[in-house]
Design an enzyme around this catalytic site. Structure first.
Site, mmCIF file in Angstrom:
data_model
loop_
_atom_site.group_PDB
_atom_site.id
_atom_site.type_symbol
_atom_site.label_atom_id
_atom_site.label_comp_id
_atom_site.label_asym_id
_atom_site.label_seq_id
_atom_site.Cartn_x
_atom_site.Cartn_y
_atom_site.Cartn_z
ATOM 1 N N HIS A 171 0.992 -0.914 0.116
ATOM 2 C CA HIS A 171 0.100 -0.069 -0.278
ATOM 3 C C HIS A 171 1.091 1.475 -0.219
ATOM 4 O O HIS A 171 0.494 2.314 -0.743
ATOM 5 C CB HIS A 171 -0.743 -0.437 1.373
ATOM 6 C CG HIS A 171 -1.479 0.912 1.570
ATOM 7 N ND1 HIS A 171 -3.251 1.098 0.619
ATOM 8 C CD2 HIS A 171 -1.112 2.267 1.853
ATOM 9 C CE1 HIS A 171 -3.459 2.601 1.217
ATOM 10 N NE2 HIS A 171 -2.042 3.631 1.749
ATOM 11 N N GLU A 172 1.896 1.119 0.794
ATOM 12 C CA GLU A 172 2.647 2.941 1.055
ATOM 13 C C GLU A 172 3.366 2.834 -0.662
ATOM 14 O O GLU A 172 4.079 3.289 -0.946
ATOM 15 C CB GLU A 172 3.601 2.507 1.877
ATOM 16 C CG GLU A 172 3.380 1.931 3.398
ATOM 17 C CD GLU A 172 1.910 3.501 3.942
ATOM 18 O OE1 GLU A 172 1.828 4.494 2.611
ATOM 19 O OE2 GLU A 172 0.595 2.996 4.334
ATOM 20 N N HIS A 175 0.978 4.719 -3.103
ATOM 21 C CA HIS A 175 1.684 5.704 -2.762
ATOM 22 C C HIS A 175 3.009 6.605 -3.222
ATOM 23 O O HIS A 175 3.204 7.320 -4.161
ATOM 24 C CB HIS A 175 1.421 6.140 -1.589
ATOM 25 C CG HIS A 175 0.617 6.188 -0.476
ATOM 26 N ND1 HIS A 175 -0.647 6.578 -1.022
ATOM 27 C CD2 HIS A 175 -0.428 5.694 0.460
ATOM 28 C CE1 HIS A 175 -1.810 6.912 -0.350
ATOM 29 N NE2 HIS A 175 -1.028 5.670 0.125
ATOM 30 N N GLU A 246 -5.930 6.435 -0.946
ATOM 31 C CA GLU A 246 -5.811 5.805 -0.547
ATOM 32 C C GLU A 246 -7.196 4.317 -1.647
ATOM 33 O O GLU A 246 -6.497 3.607 -0.667
ATOM 34 C CB GLU A 246 -6.884 5.757 0.853
ATOM 35 C CG GLU A 246 -6.469 6.994 1.628
ATOM 36 C CD GLU A 246 -4.941 6.336 2.029
ATOM 37 O OE1 GLU A 246 -4.330 5.246 2.047
ATOM 38 O OE2 GLU A 246 -4.012 7.520 2.076
#
Length: 357
Positions: A171-172, A175, A246
């Site tokens: 997930h990070e 980003h 997100e």
């Protein structure tokens, strides 16, 4: 093609953000002028019954000072972030460098970061740990992939399985890959600039060391009222920009790990922590949008939280509603029962095969 498409989307988001920021600054200038005009009228009418009007260049000076504080604050904070870099910001948020040689969980995190770098086609960012945070959380920051940092809390290392930690790190990484971290760094500078008017008003309205207040209190209160609108607009803008990113990062994490249970387990365990009343460490509102999950509370949380509700994120991952899950790690074995825990009716020779459920 995906790379070029992501770059076009990043440029479009930057233009939209800049346009929204300029519109917010314009509204803030109007609010400051209106508040100061009202404060001047009330103050002057108190001392002199006959109004003599506003001083020369009153509105021009107000506008100039407002722009100086807002744009100057944006420039100063952005310059500081640019000079310090992502690692400086991560350390400011309580992170320290990873120590894989001294801790098994940190060693595991280092391997997972290497795996996600291969899966995403990215250079491995600097990996850090927020050692004093027992909650499950993480963040990514940086102006570009060369400056990127991924930080994971101690609570995430303690409570997440390997599969779940993969989903969190993926997930990070998303980003960073999608340019969200650069956008978030710009947001920090913009929101800081929009808060400057409120900070200036607060300084004028506060008493001195002896508890005395100056004649500038009405002016300070007027600036605080107008500045609060700027503060609110900045955080609403920050939340609106971050929420959709997100959802995209959640989907990208599932794509790279090929598992919904990885990130899904992370979000469901965070949900459990919240239901159990775990108090998250206080985080500067300027950097709330960097986190995997925020800790905004109160009546304005729905407007100011830069993250969608956990239930909605979980539902999108699984395609159906799912509840929270326990914090135990599936790869942990339950403790073996001690002889004292075995019922007296069981022969001592058979007790070694029992496990506490």
């Amino acid at each position: 093609m995906l790379i070029f498409e992501s770059q076009r989307e990043a440029r479009a988001r930057t233009r939209q953000l800049l346009l929204a920021f300029l519109l917010t600054v314009l509204l803030l200038v109007l609010a400051v002028n209106a508040a100061l005009a009202l404060a001047w009228g009330i103050t002057w009418a108190f001392w002199v019954p006959v109004s003599l009007g506003y001083p020369r260049h009153f509105f021009a000076v107000n506008t100039g000072v407002t722009l100086l504080f807002v744009l100057g604050g944006w420039w100063v904070e952005s310059s500081r972030l640019s000079h310090g870099g992502a690692q400086w910001l991560a350390e400011r948020m309580g992170a320290r460098p990873l120590q894989p040689g001294s801790d098994f969980d940190e060693h595991r995190l280092a391997h997972i970061a290497d795996e996600m770098a291969i899966a995403s086609g990215m250079d491995r960012p600097v990996v850090m740990v927020v050692a004093r945070d027992g909650g499950i959380n993480a963040f990514a920051t940086g102006w570009d992939q060369r400056d990127a940092v991924v930080a994971v809390t101690r609570g995430a290392l303690d409570h997440l399985s390997r599969e779940e930690l993969q989903g969190l790190v993926a997930h990070e990484f998303s980003h960073i890959r999608e340019g969200d971290t650069r956008l978030n760094m710009r947001l920090i500078g913009m929101v800081f600039g929009l808060e400057m008017i409120w900070r200036m008003g607060q300084t004028l309205a506060e008493p001195d060391e002896l508890g005395r207040r100056s004649l500038l209190v009405p002016l300070g209160l007027a600036l605080m009222a107008a500045g609060w609108l700027g503060w609110l607009a900045g955080h609403v803008l920050q939340a609106a920009v971050s929420r959709q990113r997100e959802f995209l990062a959640d989907a990208r994490a599932v794509q790279w790990t090929r598992s919904r249970d990885g990130l899904g387990g992370v979000l469901r365990k965070v949900w459990r922590q919240r239901l159990d009343g775990l108090a998250l460490p206080a985080t500067d509102s300027l950097v709330q949008h960097l986190l995997l999950v925020g800790d905004e509370t109160g009546r304005m949380a729905g407007w100011l939280d830069a993250h969608p509700p956990l239930a909605e994120r979980v539902r999108r991952l699984y395609g159906r509603s799912m509840g929270p899950m326990p914090l135990t790690r599936p790869d942990e074995r339950p403790p073996v029962a001690t002889p004292e825990a075995v019922p007296a009716t069981v022969p001592a020779g058979d007790a070694s095969g029992w496990r506490i459920v």
